[in-house]
Motif scaffolding. Sequence first.
Motif, PDB file in Angstrom:
ATOM      1  N   ILE A 107       0.827  -1.211   0.000  1.00 27.42           N
ATOM      2  CA  ILE A 107       0.000   0.000   0.000  1.00 27.42           C
ATOM      3  C   ILE A 107       0.866   1.269   0.000  1.00 27.42           C
ATOM      4  O   ILE A 107       0.686   2.145  -0.854  1.00 27.42           O
ATOM      5  CB  ILE A 107      -1.003  -0.022   1.168  1.00 27.42           C
ATOM      6  N   PRO A 108       1.851   1.422   0.924  1.00 25.45           N
ATOM      7  CA  PRO A 108       2.721   2.604   0.821  1.00 25.45           C
ATOM      8  C   PRO A 108       3.617   2.587  -0.414  1.00 25.45           C
ATOM      9  O   PRO A 108       4.006   3.648  -0.905  1.00 25.45           O
ATOM     10  CB  PRO A 108       3.553   2.555   2.110  1.00 25.45           C
ATOM     11  N   VAL A 109       3.934   1.400  -0.938  1.00 25.82           N
ATOM     12  CA  VAL A 109       4.721   1.327  -2.169  1.00 25.82           C
ATOM     13  C   VAL A 109       3.947   1.946  -3.330  1.00 25.82           C
ATOM     14  O   VAL A 109       4.490   2.737  -4.113  1.00 25.82           O
ATOM     15  CB  VAL A 109       5.104  -0.135  -2.489  1.00 25.82           C
ATOM     16  N   HIS A 110       2.665   1.615  -3.452  1.00 25.95           N
ATOM     17  CA  HIS A 110       1.892   2.176  -4.566  1.00 25.95           C
ATOM     18  C   HIS A 110       1.710   3.690  -4.387  1.00 25.95           C
ATOM     19  O   HIS A 110       1.661   4.436  -5.364  1.00 25.95           O
ATOM     20  CB  HIS A 110       0.537   1.451  -4.689  1.00 25.95           C
ATOM     21  N   ARG A 111       1.671   4.155  -3.136  1.00 26.86           N
ATOM     22  CA  ARG A 111       1.597   5.602  -2.905  1.00 26.86           C
ATOM     23  C   ARG A 111       2.893   6.288  -3.302  1.00 26.86           C
ATOM     24  O   ARG A 111       2.884   7.399  -3.848  1.00 26.86           O
ATOM     25  CB  ARG A 111       1.311   5.877  -1.438  1.00 26.86           C
ATOM     26  N   HIS A 112       4.024   5.633  -3.002  1.00 28.76           N
ATOM     27  CA  HIS A 112       5.315   6.223  -3.348  1.00 28.76           C
ATOM     28  C   HIS A 112       5.404   6.477  -4.849  1.00 28.76           C
ATOM     29  O   HIS A 112       5.890   7.523  -5.285  1.00 28.76           O
ATOM     30  CB  HIS A 112       6.460   5.305  -2.910  1.00 28.76           C
ATOM     31  N   PHE A 113       4.944   5.535  -5.634  1.00 31.30           N
ATOM     32  CA  PHE A 113       4.978   5.696  -7.084  1.00 31.30           C
ATOM     33  C   PHE A 113       3.821   6.547  -7.608  1.00 31.30           C
ATOM     34  O   PHE A 113       3.687   6.734  -8.809  1.00 31.30           O
ATOM     35  CB  PHE A 113       4.941   4.321  -7.768  1.00 31.30           C
ATOM     36  N   LYS A 114       2.963   7.039  -6.691  1.00 30.58           N
ATOM     37  CA  LYS A 114       1.818   7.875  -7.056  1.00 30.58           C
ATOM     38  C   LYS A 114       0.883   7.150  -8.022  1.00 30.58           C
ATOM     39  O   LYS A 114       0.381   7.726  -8.997  1.00 30.58           O
ATOM     40  CB  LYS A 114       2.291   9.210  -7.638  1.00 30.58           C
ATOM     41  N   LEU A 115       0.674   5.874  -7.752  1.00 31.22           N
ATOM     42  CA  LEU A 115      -0.249   5.078  -8.549  1.00 31.22           C
ATOM     43  C   LEU A 115      -1.656   5.229  -7.982  1.00 31.22           C
ATOM     44  O   LEU A 115      -1.851   5.596  -6.829  1.00 31.22           O
ATOM     45  CB  LEU A 115       0.180   3.607  -8.530  1.00 31.22           C
ATOM     46  N   SER A 116      -2.650   4.928  -8.793  1.00 32.66           N
ATOM     47  CA  SER A 116      -4.040   5.092  -8.380  1.00 32.66           C
ATOM     48  C   SER A 116      -4.463   3.999  -7.410  1.00 32.66           C
ATOM     49  O   SER A 116      -3.839   2.932  -7.327  1.00 32.66           O
ATOM     50  CB  SER A 116      -4.955   5.072  -9.612  1.00 32.66           C
ATOM     51  N   PHE A 117      -5.549   4.267  -6.685  1.00 34.90           N
ATOM     52  CA  PHE A 117      -6.097   3.261  -5.782  1.00 34.90           C
ATOM     53  C   PHE A 117      -6.610   2.059  -6.573  1.00 34.90           C
ATOM     54  O   PHE A 117      -6.596   0.938  -6.080  1.00 34.90           O
ATOM     55  CB  PHE A 117      -7.214   3.880  -4.937  1.00 34.90           C
ATOM     56  N   GLU A 118      -7.059   2.289  -7.803  1.00 34.41           N
ATOM     57  CA  GLU A 118      -7.479   1.193  -8.680  1.00 34.41           C
ATOM     58  C   GLU A 118      -6.321   0.228  -8.899  1.00 34.41           C
ATOM     59  O   GLU A 118      -6.496  -0.995  -8.864  1.00 34.41           O
ATOM     60  CB  GLU A 118      -7.958   1.758 -10.022  1.00 34.41           C
ATOM     61  N   THR A 119      -5.115   0.755  -9.118  1.00 35.13           N
ATOM     62  CA  THR A 119      -3.936  -0.091  -9.299  1.00 35.13           C
ATOM     63  C   THR A 119      -3.648  -0.899  -8.049  1.00 35.13           C
ATOM     64  O   THR A 119      -3.308  -2.085  -8.119  1.00 35.13           O
ATOM     65  CB  THR A 119      -2.717   0.767  -9.665  1.00 35.13           C
ATOM     66  N   CYS A 120      -3.779  -0.263  -6.887  1.00 37.34           N
ATOM     67  CA  CYS A 120      -3.550  -0.959  -5.614  1.00 37.34           C
ATOM     68  C   CYS A 120      -4.514  -2.126  -5.460  1.00 37.34           C
ATOM     69  O   CYS A 120      -4.106  -3.256  -5.139  1.00 37.34           O
ATOM     70  CB  CYS A 120      -3.703   0.022  -4.467  1.00 37.34           C
ATOM     71  N   CYS A 121      -5.806  -1.878  -5.685  1.00 41.47           N
ATOM     72  CA  CYS A 121      -6.815  -2.940  -5.539  1.00 41.47           C
ATOM     73  C   CYS A 121      -6.596  -4.054  -6.553  1.00 41.47           C
ATOM     74  O   CYS A 121      -6.725  -5.246  -6.224  1.00 41.47           O
ATOM     75  CB  CYS A 121      -8.212  -2.352  -5.704  1.00 41.47           C
ATOM     76  N   LEU A 122      -6.268  -3.682  -7.786  1.00 36.55           N
ATOM     77  CA  LEU A 122      -6.046  -4.700  -8.820  1.00 36.55           C
ATOM     78  C   LEU A 122      -4.811  -5.528  -8.504  1.00 36.55           C
ATOM     79  O   LEU A 122      -4.777  -6.735  -8.785  1.00 36.55           O
ATOM     80  CB  LEU A 122      -5.915  -4.031 -10.188  1.00 36.55           C
ATOM     81  N   THR A 123      -3.796  -4.912  -7.921  1.00 37.13           N
ATOM     82  CA  THR A 123      -2.586  -5.649  -7.516  1.00 37.13           C
ATOM     83  C   THR A 123      -2.934  -6.772  -6.546  1.00 37.13           C
ATOM     84  O   THR A 123      -2.493  -7.924  -6.725  1.00 37.13           O
ATOM     85  CB  THR A 123      -1.581  -4.693  -6.841  1.00 37.13           C
ATOM     86  N   ILE A 124      -3.737  -6.461  -5.531  1.00 33.46           N
ATOM     87  CA  ILE A 124      -4.111  -7.464  -4.533  1.00 33.46           C
ATOM     88  C   ILE A 124      -4.985  -8.541  -5.172  1.00 33.46           C
ATOM     89  O   ILE A 124      -4.849  -9.736  -4.855  1.00 33.46           O
ATOM     90  CB  ILE A 124      -4.859  -6.812  -3.355  1.00 33.46           C
ATOM     91  N   ASN A 125      -5.871  -8.154  -6.080  1.00 34.13           N
ATOM     92  CA  ASN A 125      -6.728  -9.121  -6.751  1.00 34.13           C
ATOM     93  C   ASN A 125      -5.915 -10.095  -7.600  1.00 34.13           C
ATOM     94  O   ASN A 125      -6.149 -11.305  -7.577  1.00 34.13           O
ATOM     95  CB  ASN A 125      -7.758  -8.396  -7.614  1.00 34.13           C
ATOM     96  N   ILE A 126      -4.957  -9.572  -8.353  1.00 33.79           N
ATOM     97  CA  ILE A 126      -4.092 -10.422  -9.185  1.00 33.79           C
ATOM     98  C   ILE A 126      -3.289 -11.378  -8.310  1.00 33.79           C
ATOM     99  O   ILE A 126      -3.186 -12.581  -8.596  1.00 33.79           O
ATOM    100  CB  ILE A 126      -3.156  -9.550 -10.045  1.00 33.79           C
ATOM    101  N   MET A 127      -2.729 -10.873  -7.240  1.00 33.69           N
ATOM    102  CA  MET A 127      -1.935 -11.703  -6.332  1.00 33.69           C
ATOM    103  C   MET A 127      -2.783 -12.812  -5.722  1.00 33.69           C
ATOM    104  O   MET A 127      -2.381 -13.981  -5.701  1.00 33.69           O
ATOM    105  CB  MET A 127      -1.335 -10.831  -5.232  1.00 33.69           C
ATOM    106  N   ASP A 128      -3.974 -12.464  -5.246  1.00 34.85           N
ATOM    107  CA  ASP A 128      -4.835 -13.460  -4.601  1.00 34.85           C
ATOM    108  C   ASP A 128      -5.324 -14.506  -5.595  1.00 34.85           C
ATOM    109  O   ASP A 128      -5.393 -15.703  -5.264  1.00 34.85           O
ATOM    110  CB  ASP A 128      -6.026 -12.767  -3.941  1.00 34.85           C
TER     111      ASP A 128
END
Length: 302
Positions: A107-128
Amino acid sequence: MCAPVKRPRCFRYRKQKIECRSSDSGFEEDLFTPSSSPSLDLTHNSQSADVHTPHRDISELSIFRDYGESSFNIQKSKEEKFLPINCLSRQPQVTAEARCRLVSWLIPVHRHFKLSFETCCLTINIMDRFLATTPVAADCFQLLGVTSLLIASKQVEVYSPSIKQLLSLCCDTFTRDQLCNLECIVLMRLNFRLAAPTPAFFLDHFMNQRLACGSRGDAGRCWSLARRICELSLADYAFNRYPPSVMALCAVELAELLLGEAPGADLQRGEEGAHTLAQDCVHNLRLLVTLNQEVLHTMAEL
């Protein structure tokens, strides 16, 4: 865990006409990067990179009224196909606690790169969803996390982080070839089905619906607090059983209660079919919020 797989020269998950050489991230690494500095300090960027809800003018709300419900119905009809329930049941080494630590780090990693919350949620979905198909060794779990982040950012963002930047976050424990091979394996296991409905989409939908109904509350604070509640739920494996639409709805309603606003009646009517599930979700979110009072109190004051 992974057998070597021959990787195509370039993955492009969005249609883009960009001249690029064959590089480790699929794009020219030195030209298009979110950050010009290779040194990464996550602790100082988590607050400044927190994204607030954008200003909605009259034309945007008009577009929402025309197309919002149609987009909502399409995404909602796909939820069950992308819901990774019991994704750790086939994992002998990856535990719910390990997943919580990794997601809390991503979560803080995606913020560091200034990525969208959509990217964060999709990252967790892909991983799971990958965890639901393939056993992963404990020492490769972090690699799966950054690989999922790379894939999600290619799907959602204009420019994705480079492989070099992602590997530096892992203290260069992994090599570029390992990440690129795992990227291919994840895509093949998921059959390139990446357009998953996420809590981020439904959160935006419910907040737009709230504005379209003429809500007088502070939409920016409500959206930010609801997003933080969703972030907390992403790290908790127990919330994997709730569809993203239910999660987003309950996060909005709980944020309204925490801010002293009346819950939106229109939002509740839109979810009558999932009333019992939503009640259970709200109850568990309340417990989660109770355990994270400090974090959410800080967020509510922004």
